[in-house]
Design an enzyme around this catalytic site. Sequence first.
Site, PDB file in Angstrom:
ATOM      1  N   LYS A 280       0.837  -1.206   0.000  1.00  0.00           N
ATOM      2  CA  LYS A 280       0.000   0.000   0.000  1.00  0.00           C
ATOM      3  C   LYS A 280       0.872   1.256   0.000  1.00  0.00           C
ATOM      4  O   LYS A 280       0.646   2.173  -0.789  1.00  0.00           O
ATOM      5  CB  LYS A 280      -0.897  -0.055   1.244  1.00  0.00           C
ATOM      6  CG  LYS A 280      -1.845   1.096   1.396  1.00  0.00           C
ATOM      7  CD  LYS A 280      -3.067   0.704   2.225  1.00  0.00           C
ATOM      8  CE  LYS A 280      -2.788   0.505   3.698  1.00  0.00           C
ATOM      9  NZ  LYS A 280      -2.552   1.752   4.437  1.00  0.00           N
TER      10      LYS A 280
ATOM     11  N   ARG B 196       2.902   5.993  -3.231  1.00  0.00           N
ATOM     12  CA  ARG B 196       4.028   6.846  -3.629  1.00  0.00           C
ATOM     13  C   ARG B 196       4.323   6.714  -5.121  1.00  0.00           C
ATOM     14  O   ARG B 196       4.729   7.692  -5.767  1.00  0.00           O
ATOM     15  CB  ARG B 196       5.266   6.484  -2.806  1.00  0.00           C
ATOM     16  CG  ARG B 196       5.128   6.929  -1.338  1.00  0.00           C
ATOM     17  CD  ARG B 196       6.054   6.142  -0.449  1.00  0.00           C
ATOM     18  NE  ARG B 196       6.167   6.663   0.909  1.00  0.00           N
ATOM     19  CZ  ARG B 196       5.307   6.402   1.905  1.00  0.00           C
ATOM     20  NH1 ARG B 196       4.242   5.649   1.665  1.00  0.00           N
ATOM     21  NH2 ARG B 196       5.517   6.881   3.116  1.00  0.00           N
TER      22      ARG B 196
ATOM     23  N   ARG C  11      -8.724  11.703  12.404  1.00  0.00           N
ATOM     24  CA  ARG C  11      -7.285  11.473  12.630  1.00  0.00           C
ATOM     25  C   ARG C  11      -6.487  12.778  12.708  1.00  0.00           C
ATOM     26  O   ARG C  11      -6.778  13.745  12.001  1.00  0.00           O
ATOM     27  CB  ARG C  11      -6.740  10.522  11.554  1.00  0.00           C
ATOM     28  CG  ARG C  11      -7.442   9.168  11.690  1.00  0.00           C
ATOM     29  CD  ARG C  11      -6.884   8.139  10.785  1.00  0.00           C
ATOM     30  NE  ARG C  11      -5.509   7.819  11.108  1.00  0.00           N
ATOM     31  CZ  ARG C  11      -4.744   7.048  10.351  1.00  0.00           C
ATOM     32  NH1 ARG C  11      -5.203   6.541   9.226  1.00  0.00           N
ATOM     33  NH2 ARG C  11      -3.508   6.786  10.711  1.00  0.00           N
TER      34      ARG C  11
ATOM     35  N   SER D 260       7.310   9.063  12.156  1.00  0.00           N
ATOM     36  CA  SER D 260       6.202   8.954  11.200  1.00  0.00           C
ATOM     37  C   SER D 260       6.699   9.111   9.782  1.00  0.00           C
ATOM     38  O   SER D 260       7.157  10.180   9.376  1.00  0.00           O
ATOM     39  CB  SER D 260       5.135  10.013  11.480  1.00  0.00           C
ATOM     40  OG  SER D 260       4.233  10.065  10.382  1.00  0.00           O
TER      41      SER D 260
ATOM     42  N   GLN E 268       4.790   9.093   7.287  1.00  0.00           N
ATOM     43  CA  GLN E 268       3.848   9.949   6.560  1.00  0.00           C
ATOM     44  C   GLN E 268       4.243  11.412   6.696  1.00  0.00           C
ATOM     45  O   GLN E 268       4.223  12.156   5.715  1.00  0.00           O
ATOM     46  CB  GLN E 268       2.427   9.727   7.099  1.00  0.00           C
ATOM     47  CG  GLN E 268       1.893   8.340   6.762  1.00  0.00           C
ATOM     48  CD  GLN E 268       0.507   8.093   7.308  1.00  0.00           C
ATOM     49  OE1 GLN E 268      -0.023   8.894   8.085  1.00  0.00           O
ATOM     50  NE2 GLN E 268      -0.088   6.975   6.925  1.00  0.00           N
TER      51      GLN E 268
ATOM     52  N   ASP F 267       2.141  -1.322  11.950  1.00  0.00           N
ATOM     53  CA  ASP F 267       0.841  -1.766  11.426  1.00  0.00           C
ATOM     54  C   ASP F 267       0.511  -3.206  11.814  1.00  0.00           C
ATOM     55  O   ASP F 267      -0.575  -3.696  11.493  1.00  0.00           O
ATOM     56  CB  ASP F 267       0.816  -1.620   9.899  1.00  0.00           C
ATOM     57  CG  ASP F 267       0.849  -0.153   9.477  1.00  0.00           C
ATOM     58  OD1 ASP F 267       0.386   0.715  10.256  1.00  0.00           O
ATOM     59  OD2 ASP F 267       1.348   0.135   8.371  1.00  0.00           O
TER      60      ASP F 267
ATOM     61  N   ARG G 110      -6.414   1.338  18.108  1.00  0.00           N
ATOM     62  CA  ARG G 110      -6.163  -0.102  17.966  1.00  0.00           C
ATOM     63  C   ARG G 110      -5.877  -0.789  19.293  1.00  0.00           C
ATOM     64  O   ARG G 110      -6.064  -1.998  19.392  1.00  0.00           O
ATOM     65  CB  ARG G 110      -5.026  -0.338  16.956  1.00  0.00           C
ATOM     66  CG  ARG G 110      -5.502  -0.088  15.549  1.00  0.00           C
ATOM     67  CD  ARG G 110      -4.454  -0.377  14.497  1.00  0.00           C
ATOM     68  NE  ARG G 110      -5.075  -0.309  13.177  1.00  0.00           N
ATOM     69  CZ  ARG G 110      -4.404  -0.180  12.039  1.00  0.00           C
ATOM     70  NH1 ARG G 110      -3.076  -0.104  12.046  1.00  0.00           N
ATOM     71  NH2 ARG G 110      -5.046  -0.145  10.882  1.00  0.00           N
TER      72      ARG G 110
ATOM     73  N   ARG H 244      -7.485  -3.669   9.593  1.00  0.00           N
ATOM     74  CA  ARG H 244      -6.555  -4.601  10.257  1.00  0.00           C
ATOM     75  C   ARG H 244      -7.155  -5.224  11.516  1.00  0.00           C
ATOM     76  O   ARG H 244      -6.765  -6.322  11.904  1.00  0.00           O
ATOM     77  CB  ARG H 244      -5.238  -3.890  10.574  1.00  0.00           C
ATOM     78  CG  ARG H 244      -4.528  -3.395   9.320  1.00  0.00           C
ATOM     79  CD  ARG H 244      -3.060  -3.134   9.569  1.00  0.00           C
ATOM     80  NE  ARG H 244      -2.527  -2.135   8.652  1.00  0.00           N
ATOM     81  CZ  ARG H 244      -2.200  -2.342   7.386  1.00  0.00           C
ATOM     82  NH1 ARG H 244      -2.345  -3.542   6.854  1.00  0.00           N
ATOM     83  NH2 ARG H 244      -1.719  -1.361   6.641  1.00  0.00           N
TER      84      ARG H 244
HETATM   85  C1  S3P Z   1       2.625   4.721   6.345  1.00  0.00           C
HETATM   86  C2  S3P Z   1       3.215   5.050   7.540  1.00  0.00           C
HETATM   87  C3  S3P Z   1       2.705   4.616   8.847  1.00  0.00           C
HETATM   88  C4  S3P Z   1       1.748   3.441   8.718  1.00  0.00           C
HETATM   89  C5  S3P Z   1       0.757   3.627   7.609  1.00  0.00           C
HETATM   90  C6  S3P Z   1       1.446   3.835   6.274  1.00  0.00           C
HETATM   91  C7  S3P Z   1       3.202   5.256   5.084  1.00  0.00           C
HETATM   92  O1  S3P Z   1       2.008   5.695   9.451  1.00  0.00           O
HETATM   93  O2  S3P Z   1       1.073   3.212   9.933  1.00  0.00           O
HETATM   94  O3  S3P Z   1      -0.097   2.479   7.506  1.00  0.00           O
HETATM   95  O4  S3P Z   1       2.828   4.774   3.996  1.00  0.00           O
HETATM   96  O5  S3P Z   1       4.031   6.164   5.165  1.00  0.00           O
HETATM   97  P1  S3P Z   1       2.784   6.815  10.331  1.00  0.00           P
HETATM   98  O6  S3P Z   1       3.689   7.535   9.451  1.00  0.00           O
HETATM   99  O7  S3P Z   1       1.671   7.683  10.855  1.00  0.00           O
HETATM  100  O8  S3P Z   1       3.462   6.036  11.415  1.00  0.00           O
END
Ligand code: S3P
Length: 433
Positions: free
Chosen positions: A22, A27, A123, A168, A170, A316, A347, A388
């Site tokens: 995913k 990306r 979120r 993170s 993200q 995850d 979770r 999940r």
């Molecule tokens: C992800 C980063 C993680 C992960 C998410 C996907 C990504 O989140 O939990 O399922 O693709 O960069 P965080 O960056 O909030 O930890």
Amino acid sequence: MSAWIASKGQPLHGRLAIPGDKSVSHRAIMLAALAEGRSHIHGFLEGGDTRATAAIFQQLGVRIEAPEPSLRIVDGVGLHGLKASASDLDCGNAGTAMRLLSGLFAAQAFASTLVGDESLTKRPMRRVIEPLRMMGAQIEAAEGDVPPLRVSPASTLRGIDYALPVASAQVKSALLLAGLYADGTTRITEPHPTRDYSERMLQAFGWPIRFGEGWAEVEGGHRLIATDIHVPADFSSAAFALVAACVIPGSDLVLQQVGMNPRRTGLLRVLAMMGADIRADDAKGNDGEPVADLYVRATTLRGIDVPVDCVPDMIDEFPVLFIAAALADGITRVRGAAELRVKESDRIAAMANGLRALGIRVDETPDGADIHGGSLHGGVIESHGDHRIAMAFAVAAQRASADVEIRDTANVATSYPGFAASTRSIGFDLRGD
Ligand code: S3P
């Protein structure tokens, strides 16, 4: 509302192919859309989350074809070629789309509004908004710093030197994407290294990025050049059958060509400490991403204290780790995992409540839980629309003494379309789609 009924299945046998990653699929669409030329994305995840990202770029004028399942052909428009959309951009359930795109759209010459579903709308977005504003971005969120996000054009973006307060990928990726357009250098350091797919993929598209364990640095003003991407199978999706084969006596299963990026495979280290029998064949590089076949046999697991430094590498995988812990001898302690409370659901609470409903003692803490190994009876599970949580309890049900009803399963298709049918093919008892 869709639901599953699941109970004790067969020992698991066979070879299982897992859908595409995913994180990598999101990306790949983003960078291919911003590149100059035509990119092919092989192994693209046909999930709700990643399709939402592709649909957003189509809305912004990017031609994306899907001549066959799991293939996308993207005609990139270049860094400055996206066109405004009059309507909202819908990220669905995808936190990755919302956070990464907030960074990218902060740098566009047009305004955009990012919206999401009920779960995504709860979120936290302050973690991206704050550093992006430091770069000069114009972003407004709803009260409490949650979506929708209204992103307006910035007069200029400037690079910053930013130490992430939470690990993170993200947030890191959002800042890197904004950094492609910023004046000067954007440098990010992390409290613990996180998945580095954005860094590796920027490199694959020809951007002169510098990065190492726990840091990354980009300068604005370069170009992305189209390339072909091969998306590895998602380790996080493989984790469900992996744990199931560990805990269902008599199982002997092969998971094919799973992505083995070390920033994703902390669960393998933890399961090994618990006594699991998992062997990876020689990992092969696939466009820079390691992949391997995983051979899993059932064993008796024992409870452990999960090392805190493994947490970001398995962020995850905690829902399914909680199931392994519930079926292990003794107590498993999880700490340092407060981030689990702000995922697609809380979770820690969702797993604790679900396991209690099946007869397991779980003592919650703000940043983790003590899970007391035992045996599972039947019951009703609320998945809170979290893919999940639903899949983790489908694994648990394979060891339950009676039927388990798992409610609200539709979002499984965000990350693992076909989960029910493909796990049935290796021996799961799982009724419903
Ligand atoms: C992800 C980063 C993680 C992960 C998410 C996907 C990504 O989140 O939990 O399922 O693709 O960069 P965080 O960056 O909030 O930890």
